[in-house]
Design an enzyme around this catalytic site. Sequence first.
Site, PDB file in Angstrom:
ATOM      1  N   ASP A  74      -3.904   5.728   6.425  1.00 44.06           N
ATOM      2  CA  ASP A  74      -4.377   6.893   7.178  1.00 44.06           C
ATOM      3  C   ASP A  74      -5.270   6.392   8.306  1.00 44.06           C
ATOM      4  O   ASP A  74      -4.809   6.141   9.409  1.00 44.06           O
ATOM      5  CB  ASP A  74      -5.101   7.837   6.207  1.00 44.06           C
ATOM      6  CG  ASP A  74      -5.532   9.132   6.863  1.00 44.06           C
ATOM      7  OD1 ASP A  74      -5.274   9.299   8.062  1.00 44.06           O
ATOM      8  OD2 ASP A  74      -6.149   9.975   6.184  1.00 44.06           O
TER       9      ASP A  74
ATOM     10  N   GLU B  53       0.841  -1.205   0.000  1.00 45.79           N
ATOM     11  CA  GLU B  53       0.000   0.000   0.000  1.00 45.79           C
ATOM     12  C   GLU B  53       0.871   1.248   0.000  1.00 45.79           C
ATOM     13  O   GLU B  53       1.991   1.231   0.496  1.00 45.79           O
ATOM     14  CB  GLU B  53      -0.876   0.004   1.263  1.00 45.79           C
ATOM     15  CG  GLU B  53      -2.305  -0.456   1.012  1.00 45.79           C
ATOM     16  CD  GLU B  53      -3.186   0.632   0.385  1.00 45.79           C
ATOM     17  OE1 GLU B  53      -2.662   1.514  -0.336  1.00 45.79           O
ATOM     18  OE2 GLU B  53      -4.402   0.600   0.622  1.00 45.79           O
ATOM     19  N   ASP B  54       0.335   2.334  -0.517  1.00 49.95           N
ATOM     20  CA  ASP B  54       1.066   3.601  -0.514  1.00 49.95           C
ATOM     21  C   ASP B  54       1.055   4.243   0.871  1.00 49.95           C
ATOM     22  O   ASP B  54       2.089   4.512   1.454  1.00 49.95           O
ATOM     23  CB  ASP B  54       0.487   4.559  -1.568  1.00 49.95           C
ATOM     24  CG  ASP B  54      -1.038   4.691  -1.506  1.00 49.95           C
ATOM     25  OD1 ASP B  54      -1.686   4.129  -0.596  1.00 49.95           O
ATOM     26  OD2 ASP B  54      -1.599   5.365  -2.394  1.00 49.95           O
TER      27      ASP B  54
HETATM   28  P1  IMP Z   1      -7.424   5.075   4.799  1.00 51.81           P
HETATM   29  O1  IMP Z   1      -8.471   4.100   4.377  1.00 51.81           O
HETATM   30  O2  IMP Z   1      -7.958   6.191   5.630  1.00 51.81           O
HETATM   31  O3  IMP Z   1      -6.237   4.388   5.468  1.00 51.81           O
HETATM   32  O4  IMP Z   1      -6.905   5.801   3.476  1.00 51.81           O
HETATM   33  C1  IMP Z   1      -5.993   5.180   2.657  1.00 51.81           C
HETATM   34  C2  IMP Z   1      -6.110   5.637   1.206  1.00 51.81           C
HETATM   35  O5  IMP Z   1      -6.477   7.023   1.104  1.00 51.81           O
HETATM   36  C3  IMP Z   1      -4.745   5.532   0.562  1.00 51.81           C
HETATM   37  O6  IMP Z   1      -4.568   4.281  -0.047  1.00 51.81           O
HETATM   38  C4  IMP Z   1      -4.753   6.689  -0.419  1.00 51.81           C
HETATM   39  O7  IMP Z   1      -5.339   6.275  -1.624  1.00 51.81           O
HETATM   40  C5  IMP Z   1      -5.631   7.727   0.225  1.00 51.81           C
HETATM   41  N1  IMP Z   1      -4.836   8.695   1.004  1.00 51.81           N
HETATM   42  C6  IMP Z   1      -4.797   8.837   2.360  1.00 51.81           C
HETATM   43  N2  IMP Z   1      -3.968   9.818   2.734  1.00 51.81           N
HETATM   44  C7  IMP Z   1      -3.444  10.317   1.586  1.00 51.81           C
HETATM   45  C8  IMP Z   1      -2.498  11.367   1.323  1.00 51.81           C
HETATM   46  O8  IMP Z   1      -1.944  12.042   2.197  1.00 51.81           O
HETATM   47  N3  IMP Z   1      -2.212  11.590   0.003  1.00 51.81           N
HETATM   48  C9  IMP Z   1      -2.779  10.872  -1.001  1.00 51.81           C
HETATM   49  N4  IMP Z   1      -3.654   9.884  -0.792  1.00 51.81           N
HETATM   50  C10 IMP Z   1      -3.992   9.599   0.492  1.00 51.81           C
HETATM   51 MG    MG Z   2      -4.495   3.944  -2.169  1.00 50.26          MG
END
Ligand code: IMP
Ligand code: MG
Length: 174
Positions: free
Chosen positions: A98, A94-95
């Site tokens: 968050d 994963e990139d």
């Molecule tokens: P989560 O489900 O809240 O963990 O969000 C994860 C996904 O949101 C990542 O795989 C990204 O696609 C996107 N994302 C979250 N934070 C960022 C950021 O700072 N920059 C770009 N994409 C983000």
């Molecule tokens: Mg992503």
Amino acid sequence: MAEVLIDEATLRERIRELAAEIDRDYAGRTPLVVGVLNGAMFVVADLVREMSLQIEMDWMAVSSYRSGTKSSGVVRILKDLGADVTNRDVLLVEDVLDSGLTLNWLLRNLQSRAPRSVEVVALLRKPEARKNGVRVRYVGFDIADSFVVGYGLDYQQLYRSLRCIGVLAGPVPR
Ligand code: IMP
Ligand code: MG
């Protein structure tokens, strides 16, 4: 434009360290490296080329519905794996984590397909994922809670091709 948070050399060095760690941990096995598109494309490309293990590669694309910049945990598969993961050692890449909701959904989805193992590589981890104890074995960098772009990460599909990771100047995009 963006202000540099992690430069190209620092990214390269950390990816090398992760590759060495994974090589050791998976010695004698052929993991299936699964990149989550589009954000993880450069991480996967650079990571697997620094590894000396034999690997297979596959990709999934998902979209997580967001309200503002926050994940809702509702995920839709845009592109599924081509490979059968039954009995495979899956290394999910994963990139950025968050809230961790997207990852949790992906883990549940992959676990239901009876792999031998699933571990996660995340290039970046934000404080919320750390606090929530999101299950990730290899973390590139723990970063502050700001919106980052570059090296695969986008803001409205832009900035993915930057060689470094930067913070967008100005207020957090909504
Ligand atoms: P989560 O489900 O809240 O963990 O969000 C994860 C996904 O949101 C990542 O795989 C990204 O696609 C996107 N994302 C979250 N934070 C960022 C950021 O700072 N920059 C770009 N994409 C983000
Ligand atoms: Mg992503």
